[in-house]
Design a protein around this motif. Sequence first.
Motif, PDB file in Angstrom:
ATOM      1  N   LEU A 469      12.173  43.748  35.944  1.00 51.14           N
ATOM      2  CA  LEU A 469      11.161  42.701  35.930  1.00 51.14           C
ATOM      3  C   LEU A 469      11.446  41.720  34.810  1.00 51.14           C
ATOM      4  N   ALA A 470      11.545  40.447  35.157  1.00 52.53           N
ATOM      5  CA  ALA A 470      11.784  39.410  34.150  1.00 52.53           C
ATOM      6  C   ALA A 470      10.463  38.950  33.540  1.00 52.53           C
ATOM      7  N   ASP A 471      10.527  38.493  32.317  1.00 49.47           N
ATOM      8  CA  ASP A 471       9.394  37.833  31.680  1.00 49.47           C
ATOM      9  C   ASP A 471       9.436  36.373  32.126  1.00 49.47           C
ATOM     10  N   PRO A 472       8.429  35.888  32.866  1.00 45.63           N
ATOM     11  CA  PRO A 472       8.503  34.532  33.414  1.00 45.63           C
ATOM     12  C   PRO A 472       8.526  33.435  32.357  1.00 45.63           C
ATOM     13  N   VAL A 473       8.104  33.734  31.126  1.00 47.70           N
ATOM     14  CA  VAL A 473       8.081  32.687  30.102  1.00 47.70           C
ATOM     15  C   VAL A 473       9.202  32.860  29.081  1.00 47.70           C
ATOM     16  N   ALA A 474      10.160  33.728  29.358  1.00 48.91           N
ATOM     17  CA  ALA A 474      11.264  33.928  28.412  1.00 48.91           C
ATOM     18  C   ALA A 474      11.941  32.607  28.099  1.00 48.91           C
ATOM     19  N   GLY A 475      12.032  32.275  26.826  1.00 41.96           N
ATOM     20  CA  GLY A 475      12.683  31.042  26.399  1.00 41.96           C
ATOM     21  C   GLY A 475      11.758  29.857  26.294  1.00 41.96           C
ATOM     22  N   LEU A 476      10.492  29.991  26.716  1.00 45.28           N
ATOM     23  CA  LEU A 476       9.552  28.876  26.648  1.00 45.28           C
ATOM     24  C   LEU A 476       8.772  28.914  25.334  1.00 45.28           C
ATOM     25  N   TYR A 477       8.056  27.824  25.064  1.00 43.92           N
ATOM     26  CA  TYR A 477       7.438  27.648  23.752  1.00 43.92           C
ATOM     27  C   TYR A 477       5.932  27.462  23.860  1.00 43.92           C
ATOM     28  N   SER A 478       5.223  28.133  22.990  1.00 44.45           N
ATOM     29  CA  SER A 478       3.781  27.962  22.831  1.00 44.45           C
ATOM     30  C   SER A 478       3.485  27.857  21.347  1.00 44.45           C
ATOM     31  N   GLU A 479       2.889  26.762  20.944  1.00 42.19           N
ATOM     32  CA  GLU A 479       2.576  26.571  19.525  1.00 42.19           C
ATOM     33  C   GLU A 479       1.557  27.606  19.045  1.00 42.19           C
ATOM     34  N   THR A 480       0.567  27.896  19.888  1.00 42.86           N
ATOM     35  CA  THR A 480      -0.427  28.897  19.502  1.00 42.86           C
ATOM     36  C   THR A 480       0.225  30.265  19.344  1.00 42.86           C
ATOM     37  N   ASN A 481       1.207  30.539  20.186  1.00 45.48           N
ATOM     38  CA  ASN A 481       1.912  31.812  20.066  1.00 45.48           C
ATOM     39  C   ASN A 481       2.651  31.912  18.737  1.00 45.48           C
ATOM     40  N   VAL A 482       3.238  30.811  18.303  1.00 51.21           N
ATOM     41  CA  VAL A 482       3.941  30.816  17.026  1.00 51.21           C
ATOM     42  C   VAL A 482       2.956  31.019  15.885  1.00 51.21           C
ATOM     43  N   ARG A 483       1.813  30.342  15.967  1.00 55.98           N
ATOM     44  CA  ARG A 483       0.847  30.405  14.871  1.00 55.98           C
ATOM     45  C   ARG A 483       0.060  31.721  14.853  1.00 55.98           C
ATOM     46  N   LYS A 484      -0.381  32.137  16.019  1.00 53.54           N
ATOM     47  CA  LYS A 484      -1.284  33.280  16.074  1.00 53.54           C
ATOM     48  C   LYS A 484      -0.652  34.537  16.680  1.00 53.54           C
ATOM     49  N   GLY A 485       0.439  34.360  17.407  1.00 51.80           N
ATOM     50  CA  GLY A 485       1.053  35.481  18.098  1.00 51.80           C
ATOM     51  C   GLY A 485       1.408  36.666  17.216  1.00 51.80           C
ATOM     52  N   PRO A 486       2.047  36.445  16.054  1.00 49.71           N
ATOM     53  CA  PRO A 486       2.415  37.586  15.215  1.00 49.71           C
ATOM     54  C   PRO A 486       1.213  38.448  14.821  1.00 49.71           C
ATOM     55  N   GLN A 487       0.116  37.809  14.401  1.00 47.20           N
ATOM     56  CA  GLN A 487      -1.049  38.591  14.000  1.00 47.20           C
ATOM     57  C   GLN A 487      -1.698  39.270  15.203  1.00 47.20           C
ATOM     58  N   LEU A 488      -1.755  38.555  16.337  1.00 49.47           N
ATOM     59  CA  LEU A 488      -2.304  39.156  17.545  1.00 49.47           C
ATOM     60  C   LEU A 488      -1.472  40.366  17.968  1.00 49.47           C
ATOM     61  N   THR A 489      -0.164  40.229  17.859  1.00 53.97           N
ATOM     62  CA  THR A 489       0.723  41.333  18.208  1.00 53.97           C
ATOM     63  C   THR A 489       0.505  42.517  17.277  1.00 53.97           C
ATOM     64  N   THR A 490       0.383  42.236  15.980  1.00 48.72           N
ATOM     65  CA  THR A 490       0.132  43.306  15.014  1.00 48.72           C
ATOM     66  C   THR A 490      -1.160  44.044  15.341  1.00 48.72           C
ATOM     67  N   ASP A 491      -2.196  43.285  15.690  1.00 51.35           N
ATOM     68  CA  ASP A 491      -3.487  43.904  16.002  1.00 51.35           C
ATOM     69  C   ASP A 491      -3.399  44.782  17.249  1.00 51.35           C
ATOM     70  N   ILE A 492      -2.724  44.265  18.286  1.00 55.44           N
ATOM     71  CA  ILE A 492      -2.593  45.036  19.524  1.00 55.44           C
ATOM     72  C   ILE A 492      -1.720  46.264  19.295  1.00 55.44           C
ATOM     73  N   THR A 493      -0.661  46.108  18.505  1.00 57.24           N
ATOM     74  CA  THR A 493       0.201  47.248  18.192  1.00 57.24           C
ATOM     75  C   THR A 493      -0.578  48.321  17.457  1.00 57.24           C
ATOM     76  N   GLN A 494      -1.425  47.903  16.535  1.00 55.46           N
ATOM     77  CA  GLN A 494      -2.206  48.867  15.758  1.00 55.46           C
ATOM     78  C   GLN A 494      -3.159  49.647  16.649  1.00 55.46           C
ATOM     79  N   ILE A 495      -3.860  48.961  17.547  1.00 55.19           N
ATOM     80  CA  ILE A 495      -4.791  49.680  18.431  1.00 55.19           C
ATOM     81  C   ILE A 495      -4.020  50.578  19.389  1.00 55.19           C
ATOM     82  N   THR A 496      -2.837  50.131  19.823  1.00 48.20           N
ATOM     83  CA  THR A 496      -1.986  50.973  20.673  1.00 48.20           C
ATOM     84  C   THR A 496      -1.635  52.265  19.962  1.00 48.20           C
ATOM     85  N   ASN A 497      -1.190  52.129  18.727  1.00 48.83           N
ATOM     86  CA  ASN A 497      -0.788  53.313  17.963  1.00 48.83           C
ATOM     87  C   ASN A 497      -1.982  54.197  17.618  1.00 48.83           C
TER      88      ASN A 497
END
Length: 536
Positions: A469-497
Motif C-alpha cells: 500500500l502506497a502513501d498517497p501523499v508521499a513527497g507532498l507538502y503541508s505547512e501545518t504538518n511541518v509546524r504541528k506534525g512532529p508534536q502531534l506524532t509524539t502525542d499519538i506515539t505516546q498514547i500508542t505506547n
Amino acid sequence: MSNHDARLSRRTLLAGAAAIGLAGCSNDGRGGSAGAGGTTAGVRPAYQPYTGVKPDLSGVEYKIPNAFTRYPADPVQAITTPPGDGKPIDVLTYTNTPIPPKLEQNRFWQELNRRVGSPVTVNLTPSVDYNQKFATVLAGDRLSDIFLVGGVPQVPQMLEAKGVDLTPHLSGDKIKKYPFLANIPEAAWNVCIFGGKIMGVPISRGAISSNAMYSRADILKKHGLQGDIKDLDEFFELCKALTDKRQNRFALAASPTVFVRNMYGVPNNWSENGKTLVSALEHEGQEDALEALRKFWSSGYIHPDGFSGQNQDLKVRFGNGSSALVVDTFSAWPSYLQTAVDKEAEIAIIGPPKHDGSGAAPIWLGVPAIGFAAISKKAEARVETLLAYMNYLAAPFGTQEYLFRKYGLPGLDHKVVDGNPVLTEKGFSEVQLGLMYTADAPWTIFLPEKPGSAEAEFEAMKKLCPTALADPVAGLYSETNVRKGPQLTTDITQITNDIIQGRKPVSAWAGAVKKWKSGGGDKIAEEFAQALHSSR
C-alpha cells in the motif's frame, strides 16, 4: 501512528514527514520529506536509467531494486574528470552511524578529496539531532554549500530565500549533463519540486524503505518452527515458542506495531475518499491492532527495552539471537548481516497474514525519496561544480566510483571475499561520511557479506512489494504538518505506547485521535488533499 514503537518520534527528521506514519526505521534514513507537488509539466527531469551493468535479478517488473550477486570484476570508470574545482565543498547532512575518524586519520576521506578534486568538508550530525542542528544553522545564516533540508517551517519560502533554483540545470533533458542524477526515478523528484521549480536533488529509496518482519530463520529451524504464519493466533504462538525469559530471550526486539497494523488492514498513513483524505488513525482496525499488541507485551514476548534505546540496539538483539524477530526496512538487511554475531545466522522475511487468516495482508510501501539536498544561494556561482559532485555521488552500482564510495580502499577499508568487496571494521568506520545523504544512486540489492542473501532479499521483496500500500501523499507538502506534525506524532506515539504497555486502556485511543484531528490533523488532511489534487 507509529511505524515502530517509541522510537517513532525520532523519525520526524525531514520537513513534511507524514504526521502519522513516517517512512522507516533502519540505518538507511529516517522519515519522509517535503515536496510541494503542484505543476511539474515541463519541469520534471527526464528519466534516463543507467544500463551499463546487467543485473543478476531484474526488479523492474516488480517495481523493486535490481539484485546483484557479484560486483563486476572490471568495473567501468564512469567519471573521467574529477568534478571538483579545487575549492572546498562544504556539506551539511546527518548520519545514522558513529561519527567517522577525522580527515587526518581517515585514509578514505583523504582519497575521496583526491578523486573529487576538491577538499570535501562534511558537517555530520546524528540523525536524531539533525532538525535542531539544521534550524540553528539556518537561523545563523551558516548553511553549507550543499545541505540536506531539515524539518523547519515554511520550507518553500526558506528555499526561495536560501537555495538555488536548479530548474535551468536539471529540468527536462537538461539533466542529461548529469547522467547519474538522470538515473534517479521520476517519482523521487516530487519531494523537491516547489512552485514549479526544482529546488534540490532527492535521496531516492522507494520499495527498499518498506517495513517488513525480519526473522532469524536459523533460530526458528533450531526450535522446529516455521515462519509461514497464517493468522494472528499463529503469530502469537510463534512468539511464545521463541521466548524464554530465564534465558533472557524474547521473540520480538521491539513492538511489532507496523506488522500487526498490516494484519488489520490499516492504510499507509492516509486513504482517499473522493477528494478528501482520511487519516489511518481513524481506521476501524486500529483498536483491534492495539488490543493484540497489548497481549504481546503483557505476555512478555517483546523485549523489555523494546520501547527505549537506540536503533542500533535492535540490531544487537537480532544479531546475538536474544530476539529472533524484528520489524525494519528492507534497506536494513546489510547492517543486520554486518552486525551478526553468528556468521552462520540466516535472515528471512515473514510476510504479514490477515489477522483472521483470510489471506495475505499488504505491507506499507516505502516513500520514493527519504529527503533531498539543496544548494546554497551563496554558492550559486559554483552550482555546476556542486551538481557535478552530486552526480559523482550518484554513480551507480557496477562503476569504480560506486565501489570506492561504498567500500573504500582495497586492503584497508574492504577485503575481497569470493570476488566481492566486504567492508572491514576499519572500512565500516571510515566510509560513514553521510555521502548517501548528500546524493546517492538508486538502491540496489547487493549483499556480499553472505552468499545467497541478495537472492533471499530479492525474493522477499518480489513477494511483498507489488501489492504494498502506497502513501498517497508521499513527497507532498503541508505547512501545518511541518509546524504541528512532529508534536502531534509524539502525542499519538505516546498514547500508542501507553496502550500497548497497559498504562492506558484501548478506549483511550478514540479520544487521542479526536484530539489529533482538532489539534491540526484535520488541517493537515486538508492541505495534503489540496496538494494531491494539484499534483495530478
